[in-house]
Write a protein that holds these residues in place. Structure first.
Motif, mmCIF file in Angstrom:
data_model
loop_
_atom_site.group_PDB
_atom_site.id
_atom_site.type_symbol
_atom_site.label_atom_id
_atom_site.label_comp_id
_atom_site.label_asym_id
_atom_site.label_seq_id
_atom_site.Cartn_x
_atom_site.Cartn_y
_atom_site.Cartn_z
ATOM 1 N N ASN A 194 0.835 -1.192 0.000
ATOM 2 C CA ASN A 194 0.000 0.000 0.000
ATOM 3 C C ASN A 194 0.875 1.248 0.000
ATOM 4 O O ASN A 194 2.096 1.157 -0.014
ATOM 5 N N ILE A 195 0.244 2.400 0.031
ATOM 6 C CA ILE A 195 0.966 3.665 -0.071
ATOM 7 C C ILE A 195 1.900 3.886 1.117
ATOM 8 O O ILE A 195 2.904 4.598 1.016
ATOM 9 N N ASN A 196 1.600 3.245 2.254
ATOM 10 C CA ASN A 196 2.472 3.385 3.429
ATOM 11 C C ASN A 196 3.833 2.734 3.201
ATOM 12 O O ASN A 196 4.840 3.180 3.752
ATOM 13 N N TYR A 197 3.859 1.673 2.391
ATOM 14 C CA TYR A 197 5.140 1.066 2.021
ATOM 15 C C TYR A 197 5.960 2.049 1.199
ATOM 16 O O TYR A 197 7.178 2.129 1.346
ATOM 17 N N VAL A 198 5.284 2.773 0.312
ATOM 18 C CA VAL A 198 5.970 3.777 -0.501
ATOM 19 C C VAL A 198 6.583 4.845 0.403
ATOM 20 O O VAL A 198 7.729 5.256 0.216
ATOM 21 N N ILE A 199 5.832 5.288 1.394
ATOM 22 C CA ILE A 199 6.314 6.306 2.332
ATOM 23 C C ILE A 199 7.551 5.811 3.082
ATOM 24 O O ILE A 199 8.554 6.517 3.196
ATOM 25 N N LYS A 200 7.475 4.578 3.585
ATOM 26 C CA LYS A 200 8.587 4.019 4.350
ATOM 27 C C LYS A 200 9.847 3.922 3.492
ATOM 28 O O LYS A 200 10.938 4.332 3.907
ATOM 29 N N LEU A 201 9.709 3.400 2.277
ATOM 30 C CA LEU A 201 10.853 3.243 1.380
ATOM 31 C C LEU A 201 11.346 4.591 0.876
ATOM 32 O O LEU A 201 12.545 4.791 0.675
ATOM 33 N N PHE A 202 10.413 5.512 0.688
ATOM 34 C CA PHE A 202 10.771 6.875 0.263
ATOM 35 C C PHE A 202 11.681 7.523 1.306
ATOM 36 O O PHE A 202 12.662 8.188 0.981
ATOM 37 N N ASN A 203 11.380 7.310 2.569
ATOM 38 C CA ASN A 203 12.195 7.839 3.664
ATOM 39 C C ASN A 203 13.545 7.131 3.787
ATOM 40 O O ASN A 203 14.451 7.621 4.461
ATOM 41 N N MET A 204 13.660 5.986 3.120
ATOM 42 C CA MET A 204 14.933 5.259 3.087
ATOM 43 C C MET A 204 15.732 5.615 1.828
ATOM 44 O O MET A 204 16.663 4.924 1.452
#
Length: 223
Positions: A194-204
């Motif tokens: 979901n979009i929360n995975y994108v957020i987490k990886l984006f912050n990485m």
């Protein structure tokens, strides 16, 4: 001085306001809102490629929601006909990415003939393929899970890392840690629920994604 009083008061104000908040949570919220804002813009999220997949050997028939394409400007098509029910001759107004198990130069030529803008070459990387793509000024992504091979051939650009193990279909994000530590930009594929995975990886520091099966789910965009 009034400036000194303002600064002293501001220090107290900030401590009281944010003392209960974790900086990670604040960063998460900012990234969430940033992505949400981008989803509402006309240009949307150029670093996310949506995969138009009608069938998967793992999940069977898939209902691809065409209306969701408005959020993205590149659409990926898995060309393999037998296992993914794909095809070359695709009419599409958006920029197209051809995703295929390319083992012969004729597959590249066929993709160029059918006006694909981008090419994703899975596993089998051949310099002759890249020469053809360079000649036609086509952009490409090299998908490879073997970190040893990547180190050996010194590939540092246009790397696609598939988080799915194609032998047992399990998902693991462990291999991307190497690229994060080395500050090598990659395109992250598979396992983005979901979009929360994108957020987490984006912050990485991962800025590019190819998202397929999960993007068809109704709760993908829920924050």
């Amino acid at each position: 001085m009034i400036l000194t009083k303002i600064i002293e008061n501001k220090i107290k104000e900030i401590k009281n306001k944010y003392k209960k908040m974790d900086i990670k949570i604040i960063k998460y919220m900012c990234t969430r809102n940033y992505l949400r804002e981008k989803l509402n813009e006309k240009k949307n999220l150029p670093n996310i490629i949506i995969e138009n997949k009608k069938f998967s050997p793992l999940f069977g028939d898939l209902n691809f929601f065409k209306k969701k394409c408005k959020y993205f400007f590149i659409e990926s098509f898995l060309i393999d006909e037998k296992f993914f029910k794909g095809k070359y001759n695709i009419k599409n107004k958006k920029k197209k990415l051809m995703k295929e198990f390319i083992i012969d130069k004729y597959q590249i030529y066929e993709g160029v003939f059918y006006f694909f803008n981008y090419f994703l070459i899975i596993n089998f990387i051949n310099k002759k393929f890249l020469k053809i793509l360079h000649f036609f000024k086509k952009k490409y992504i090299l998908e490879n899970k073997d970190i040893k091979e990547i180190k050996k051939k010194k590939y540092k650009k246009n790397l696609g890392i598939n988080n799915r193990n194609l032998k047992n279909f399990s998902i693991s994000f462990k291999q991307i840690n190497y690229f994060i530590k080395k500050k090598i930009n990659i395109i992250c594929e598979s396992g983005i629920k979901n979009i929360n995975y994108v957020i987490k990886l984006f912050n990485m520091r991962i800025k590019k994604f190819i998202i397929g099966t999960n993007i068809n789910k109704k709760n993908f965009y829920e924050f």
